[in-house]
Structure formats: structure tokens, C-alpha cells
Design a protein around this motif. Structure first.
Motif, mmCIF file in Angstrom:
data_model
loop_
_atom_site.group_PDB
_atom_site.id
_atom_site.type_symbol
_atom_site.label_atom_id
_atom_site.label_comp_id
_atom_site.label_asym_id
_atom_site.label_seq_id
_atom_site.Cartn_x
_atom_site.Cartn_y
_atom_site.Cartn_z
ATOM 1 N N ALA A 107 -1.876 59.881 1.208
ATOM 2 C CA ALA A 107 -3.069 59.664 0.371
ATOM 3 C C ALA A 107 -2.669 58.921 -0.896
ATOM 4 C CB ALA A 107 -3.699 61.005 0.016
ATOM 5 N N LEU A 118 -8.370 63.562 1.094
ATOM 6 C CA LEU A 118 -7.568 64.735 1.472
ATOM 7 C C LEU A 118 -8.431 65.882 1.986
ATOM 8 C CD1 LEU A 118 -4.938 64.729 -1.359
ATOM 9 C CD2 LEU A 118 -4.472 64.485 1.080
ATOM 10 N N LYS A 120 -9.137 65.179 5.490
ATOM 11 C CA LYS A 120 -7.941 65.328 6.331
ATOM 12 C C LYS A 120 -7.729 66.792 6.728
ATOM 13 C CE LYS A 120 -2.932 65.267 6.019
ATOM 14 N NZ LYS A 120 -1.717 64.804 5.378
ATOM 15 N N TYR A 121 -7.830 67.700 5.736
ATOM 16 C CA TYR A 121 -7.537 69.097 6.069
ATOM 17 C C TYR A 121 -8.677 69.764 6.843
ATOM 18 C CZ TYR A 121 -3.443 68.209 3.427
ATOM 19 O OH TYR A 121 -2.266 67.653 3.005
ATOM 20 N N GLN A 132 -2.124 62.421 11.894
ATOM 21 C CA GLN A 132 -1.167 63.227 12.645
ATOM 22 C C GLN A 132 -1.298 64.694 12.220
ATOM 23 O OE1 GLN A 132 2.873 61.974 12.093
ATOM 24 N NE2 GLN A 132 3.580 63.254 13.761
ATOM 25 N N GLN A 186 -9.238 69.026 -11.754
ATOM 26 C CA GLN A 186 -8.876 68.015 -12.755
ATOM 27 C C GLN A 186 -9.666 66.729 -12.622
ATOM 28 O OE1 GLN A 186 -4.880 66.665 -13.247
ATOM 29 N NE2 GLN A 186 -4.217 68.468 -12.151
ATOM 30 N N HIS A 187 -10.181 66.495 -11.407
ATOM 31 C CA HIS A 187 -10.908 65.246 -11.175
ATOM 32 C C HIS A 187 -12.274 65.355 -11.825
ATOM 33 C CE1 HIS A 187 -8.361 63.822 -7.731
ATOM 34 N NE2 HIS A 187 -8.081 65.096 -7.717
ATOM 35 N N GLN A 212 1.472 67.632 -2.812
ATOM 36 C CA GLN A 212 0.483 68.521 -3.426
ATOM 37 C C GLN A 212 1.135 69.795 -3.940
ATOM 38 O OE1 GLN A 212 -3.615 68.366 -1.332
ATOM 39 N NE2 GLN A 212 -2.115 67.794 0.159
ATOM 40 N N ASP A 270 5.620 64.149 2.562
ATOM 41 C CA ASP A 270 4.238 63.982 3.024
ATOM 42 C C ASP A 270 3.215 64.489 1.998
ATOM 43 O OD1 ASP A 270 4.564 66.693 3.234
ATOM 44 O OD2 ASP A 270 4.624 66.734 5.404
ATOM 45 N N ASP A 271 1.956 64.388 2.370
ATOM 46 C CA ASP A 271 0.878 64.825 1.468
ATOM 47 C C ASP A 271 1.075 66.265 1.000
ATOM 48 O OD1 ASP A 271 -0.468 62.458 1.707
ATOM 49 O OD2 ASP A 271 -1.915 63.172 3.179
ATOM 50 N N GLU A 272 1.531 67.104 1.947
ATOM 51 C CA GLU A 272 1.598 68.531 1.630
ATOM 52 C C GLU A 272 2.664 68.816 0.577
ATOM 53 O OE1 GLU A 272 1.605 67.481 4.996
ATOM 54 O OE2 GLU A 272 -0.569 67.675 4.917
ATOM 55 N N GLU A 292 -3.856 58.777 -3.784
ATOM 56 C CA GLU A 292 -3.856 59.528 -5.049
ATOM 57 C C GLU A 292 -2.574 60.355 -5.217
ATOM 58 O OE1 GLU A 292 -7.261 61.711 -3.077
ATOM 59 O OE2 GLU A 292 -6.622 63.217 -4.512
ATOM 60 N N LEU A 293 -1.803 60.500 -4.138
ATOM 61 C CA LEU A 293 -0.564 61.274 -4.234
ATOM 62 C C LEU A 293 0.668 60.382 -4.315
ATOM 63 C CD1 LEU A 293 -1.386 64.045 -1.600
ATOM 64 C CD2 LEU A 293 -1.572 64.190 -4.078
ATOM 65 N N PRO A 303 -4.764 63.608 -9.119
ATOM 66 C CA PRO A 303 -4.171 64.855 -9.627
ATOM 67 C C PRO A 303 -2.791 64.656 -10.273
ATOM 68 C CG PRO A 303 -3.795 64.697 -7.285
ATOM 69 C CD PRO A 303 -4.588 63.474 -7.662
ATOM 70 N N MET A 318 2.749 57.206 8.903
ATOM 71 C CA MET A 318 1.955 58.240 8.249
ATOM 72 C C MET A 318 1.251 57.683 7.012
ATOM 73 S SD MET A 318 3.346 61.858 7.003
ATOM 74 C CE MET A 318 3.395 62.629 8.597
ATOM 75 N N PHE A 368 -0.170 74.105 5.435
ATOM 76 C CA PHE A 368 -1.012 73.865 4.265
ATOM 77 C C PHE A 368 -2.392 74.490 4.472
ATOM 78 C CE2 PHE A 368 -3.788 71.424 1.518
ATOM 79 C CZ PHE A 368 -3.053 71.315 0.359
#
Ligand code: SF4
Lengths: 191, 306
Positions: free
Chosen positions: B26, A105, A108-109, A143, A173-174, B269, B264-266, B28-29, B38, B23, A151
Motif C-alpha cells: 500500500a 488497506l 484488502k483485509y 495474495q 490519524q487520517h 503497520q 509487507d503491509d502487515e 501509504e505504507l 499513517p 506484491m 493480521f
């Protein structure tokens, strides 16, 4: 507006405390071997990339541009992008990553942030980008969605808040991330 | 209300579905990774899904008052109205399913006869909690809603019957009313209550549906996201889509808008962040303070502002 770098976005998502240690209470951090190694691989990849076709990006043709410095006043953000492809009037940011775990992640960001900078640079929307995972030799298309942009803006705001309020964020937390972290010694409450 | 129009179907098939499949979410999500960060809950507390997803109070003090101070506030008129209109819809859909099973496909005319009997939900016991005007508007809207849904179901059944002459009850029910209403889910893997209830769920393409009667809010998508995570945790299959159904009554007419979205990921989260922050607030008993922009129908108004 406090100027930030794209790597701040990546770091914040890895652990918000890194922002604190970078901007509020700066400490010295060591360049790890992993980072050095990553740099060498990058150089080699630049050389190889120049000779490859665009097939692995599912593009028929294009032009590669390397290490473009990008900056946006509007976002208060800057950074140097590994590579971007210009193909048929469209722009695709590419970030090279040396990781065995596939795209994460924070990568990605980071890419989304570059896409936003690239948009300001060319004044054109960017719809896709690629995270090129070096050990796999695979570009993963990402995408650039409206939510992902929001975000990133949110993250920028949160980073600025940490800096302005000078408040140390909670540890992440990880627990596995703390083990790998260069700032571990400074994090008093992480065992 | 939960059935898609032709245009919405097209949107779903041509846009949302392919996009959601393409898409990469992730891993982990994904709900099935509830046992690692998380998603793994940090605190040993169970919250209702609405307690995480709702952010009507800007500081979330309502949650603090309810959980820490044990304040039991009466729902405001909009909440009550929403709850009762939800019930009307559930009643109509469940009645239709029951009648199909009861009469069978062969006795379709009998089904029609009984299904056409106007549906009346008895709201009398709530009368004292609403003003006279609110109560009569609720009764009128409930009737509009029930009539609309009833005729919608008849049309759907007829459409299927003319195409499928050999169809039996079970298949007819699943084709004509392809939603499970009030799907009960155990959210404990994610630190949520054991007795969650999703408004509706469609199986053809896993999609969580949530019905709203108020103004659209950004955080409404957290409800579908939370249920999607729980579904993934329980069934271990991906749930990529959510749909918010906004119903509004204007001059005796019902209008329905849908917000189909990719979980989605956002959104994932955002949901986890809300969960963690709210759990921490309760665990550590941190009073978040009175908001500066309280909404005037807040059920906790008196507790906060005297
Ligand atoms: S009165 Fe204001 S601060 Fe208190 S719960 Fe309601 S909205 Fe929140």
C-alpha cells in the motif's frame, strides 16, 4: 466468543471508533448516497460479470458464484461475499469496490477475511483473491499471505477487546477520513 | 555471516524476490509517504529504532523508565555480548575492505598474509561487567566468528579473481563484500533518531540485514522493517526485503540461520503502531505498569521489582 462480521474488520481499519459506535454505544447512522449508488452499481456488475470470460482474472476457465453467505465458528466471523470463482479446484474470492482511489488497506483485509471464511467453507486453502475496482474495471490480485491472516486474527481480537472493555479508542490519524465519516457528529474530540 | 549460501541465494532469487516484486505494498505504507498519515509522526519526539522495535519487556516499561524517569541501566550480559560480537564482525569486514584497497589486486599475496593474521578485538575494558566464565566464552566465540568470516572472505575473493583477471580494487570490494556495514541513516522523517545505524545493507537487491545473537523473536522483524521505511524515506526507492541473521555458538561451533522476509503491509503497520503507542506513552508520561512475566535478566529488574 463474540460474533463479528467481515465489515467490522473493514470498519476497524478505517477507524476503530466505528466499532465502538456500532457495538458499545450504538448510534443511528445515515445511509449515505455513496452507499446507495454503490449498491446499484453492484447489481449491474453482477449482470455483466455473468457474461464475461475469466481472462481479466488470468484464469482460463471457472465458475462464478455470487453472494455466498459464509460463516466460521472457529473465527467467530461471518459475512456475505460478493462473488467467488471456482477454477480447477481452486477458490478465489472477489470483492467489488466502488472507489476512485484504487484498493485500500481496509478493502484488502476485508478480502483476506473472506478468503479465510472461504477456506473454512470449502476446507481448502485460498491463495489469491481479487479486489475488483468498479470505476477502473480492473481486478487487483491480492495474495493471501500468512502474515495477512495473522493480521486479520489480531484485528478480530482487538475488536473484541473494544467491545468487552467498552473503551473508546483513540480517533484515527487520517483527518480526511473523519470528514467522510458517518459518525463524525458523535466523535466529540474530533474537530 | 551476511553472505548467503547457495540455497539461500536460490530461495531469494526464485521465491522472495519475485514475490516481493509482485506484491503490491500500500502506497501509504511506503517510507516516502512519511509526510502523511499513517507514517507522519503524531508526536514531536525522536525515538531510537531499537526503542520501537524491541519488545523484550512485555509492557515496555523499560522504555518508560529510561525516557521518563531517566534510569540508566547497565546492559545485561547478553546485550553486551551481542554488541561486542557485532563489533568483531564489523572489524573483520572493514579490515578486509581496507586491505584490498591498500595492497591492490596485484599484491594479492600480501593481502592474504595480512588478512590471515588472527583478528583480536580487545575486550579488556568490559571484563568487569562480565563474569569470568562469560568473558572467556565471549573471547572464544569472538575468535571463532573472526576466523570464520576471514576464511569466508578469502574464498570469495579467490573465486572472483579466477573469473575476473582484469578486475580492479573497487569492483573487487563490491563483489566480494557487497554489504555496507553500520549504514548510518537519518530517521527524523519518521520520528526516529537522526543517528540510526543499520547492521548491514546490500545494494544488489535492496535488503536490510540485521544480526542477532539471541533467541529468535517475532518482533525482530520490526528492526528490518523500521530501517526499510527509513531507507525509503531517504532514498525514495522501494526496500522490500529484510534478512535476520541468527548466529549461535554450540560446543565451539558457529551455526547461522537466516530469516529472509518480505517487508509487507502487515509488518509496516505493526511498526507504525508500535511507534505511535510508544511515542504516546512517552509524550503523555503513561506508566504502563510492571509486567506479569518479566524476564529475569532484564536490566531494569531492580527498578521495577526492588
Ligand atoms: S522488570 Fe519487568 S516490567 Fe520492569 S522493565 Fe523489566 S520486564 Fe518490564
Amino acid at each position: 466468543m463474540i460474533k463479528l462480521r467481515v465489515t467490522d474488520v473493514k470498519q476497524y481499519i478505517y477507524c476503530p471508533r466505528i466499532i465502538y459506535f456500532t457495538y458499545v454505544c450504538p448510534v443511528e447512522k445515515k445511509i449515505t448516497r455513496k452507499m446507495e449508488y454503490g449498491k446499484e452499481e453492484h447489481l449491474e456488475l453482477d449482470r455483466l460479470e455473468k457474461r464475461r470470460t475469466f481472462k481479466r482474472y488470468s484464469l482460463s476457465e471457472g465458475e462464478r458464484r455470487f453472494h455466498q453467505y459464509l460463516r466460521s465458528e472457529r473465527l467467530g466471523l461471518e459475512g456475505k461475499l460478493d462473488m467467488h470463482i471456482v477454477s480447477e479446484g481452486e477458490y478465489f474470492p472477489v470483492e467489488f469496490k466502488h472507489t476512485r482511489k484504487g484498493p485500500s488497506l481496509n478493502h484488502k483485509y476485508q478480502l483476506v477475511s473472506y478468503a479465510m471464511l472461504l477456506e473454512d467453507y470449502y476446507n481448502k486453502p485460498v491463495r489469491y483473491g481479487f479486489l475488483y475496482i468498479i470505476p477502473e474495471k480492473t481486478p487487483y490480485p491480492i495474495q493471501i499471505t500468512p502474515n495477512a491472516r495473522i493480521f486479520v486474527k489480531d484485528v478480530l481480537e482487538k475488536i473484541r477487546e473494544i467491545i468487552l472493555k467498552e473503551r473508546i479508542p483513540r480517533p484515527n490519524q487520517h483527518k480526511g477520513r473523519c470528514t467522510d465519516c458517518e459518525y463524525r457528529n458523535y466523535c466529540g474530540d474530533v474537530s | 555471516m551476511y553472505f548467503l549460501t547457495d540455497e539461500e541465494r536460490k530461495q531469494l532469487l526464485k521465491s522472495y524476490l519475485p514475490k516481493s516484486r509482485q506484491m503490491d505494498i500500500a502506497d501509504e505504507l511506503r517510507g516516502w509517504n512519511w509526510n502523511q498519515p499513517p507514517l507522519e509522526p503524531v508526536y514531536d519526539i525522536k525515538l531510537a529504532l531499537y526503542e520501537i522495535a524491541n519488545s523484550y519487556c512485555p509492557t515496555n516499561r523499560d522504555l518508560f523508565l529510561r525516557r521518563i524517569d531517566g534510569v540508566k541501566a547497565r546492559p545485561n550480559a547478553a546485550m553486551l555480548r551481542g554488541k561486542l560480537l557485532h563489533q568483531v564482525l564489523v572489524d573483520v569486514l572493514v579490515r578486509a575492505k581496507k586491505l584490498i584497497y591498500l595492497h591492490g589486486v596485484g599484491n594479492y599475496q600480501e593481502f592474504l598474509q595480512e588478512h590471515k593474521i588472527p583478528f583480536k578485538t580487545n575486550f579488556e575494558r568490559y571484563r568487569s561487567q562480565l563474569s569470568e566464565e562469560e568473558f572467556s566464552s565471549l573471547a572464544r566465540d569472538a575468535e571463532i566468528l573472526a576466523n570464520f568470516e576471514t576464511s569466508r572472505i578469502v574464498a570469495r575473493i579467490q573465486e572472483i579473481l579466477i573469473k575476473q583477471p582484469y578486475i580492479a580494487e573497487d569492483s573487487l570490494v563490491s563483489l566480494a563484500i557487497p554489504v555496507v556495514v553500520e549504514q548510518k541513516l537519518d530517521g527524523s522523517f519518521l520520528g526516529l533518531s537522526q543517528n540510526l545505524s543499520a547492521d548491514a545493507f546490500t545494494f544488489s537487491e535492496p535488503m536490510i540485514i540485521d544480526l542477532k545473537f539471541g533467541e529468535p523473536k517475532k518482533f525482530h522483524r520490526l528492526t528490518t522493517t523500521g530501517y526499510a521505511l527509513v531507507m525509503e524515506a531517504i532514498h525514495e526507492f522501494p526496500v522490500n526485503l529484510g534478512c535476520l541473521v541468527y548466529a549461535e555458538f554450540k560446543n565451539g561451533r558457529l551455526s547461522v540461520k537466516k530469516d529472509i522476509h518480505i517487508i509487507d503491509d502487515e509488518l509496516r503497520q505493526w511498526f507504525i503502531e508500535e511507534r505511535d503507542e510508544k511515542m504516546r506513552m512517552i509524550y503523555e508520561e503513561i506508566d504502563p505498569g510492571i509486567a506479569q512475566n518479566c524476564y529475569d535478566t532484564c536490566p531494569y529488574y531492580r527498578n521495577c521489582l526492588g
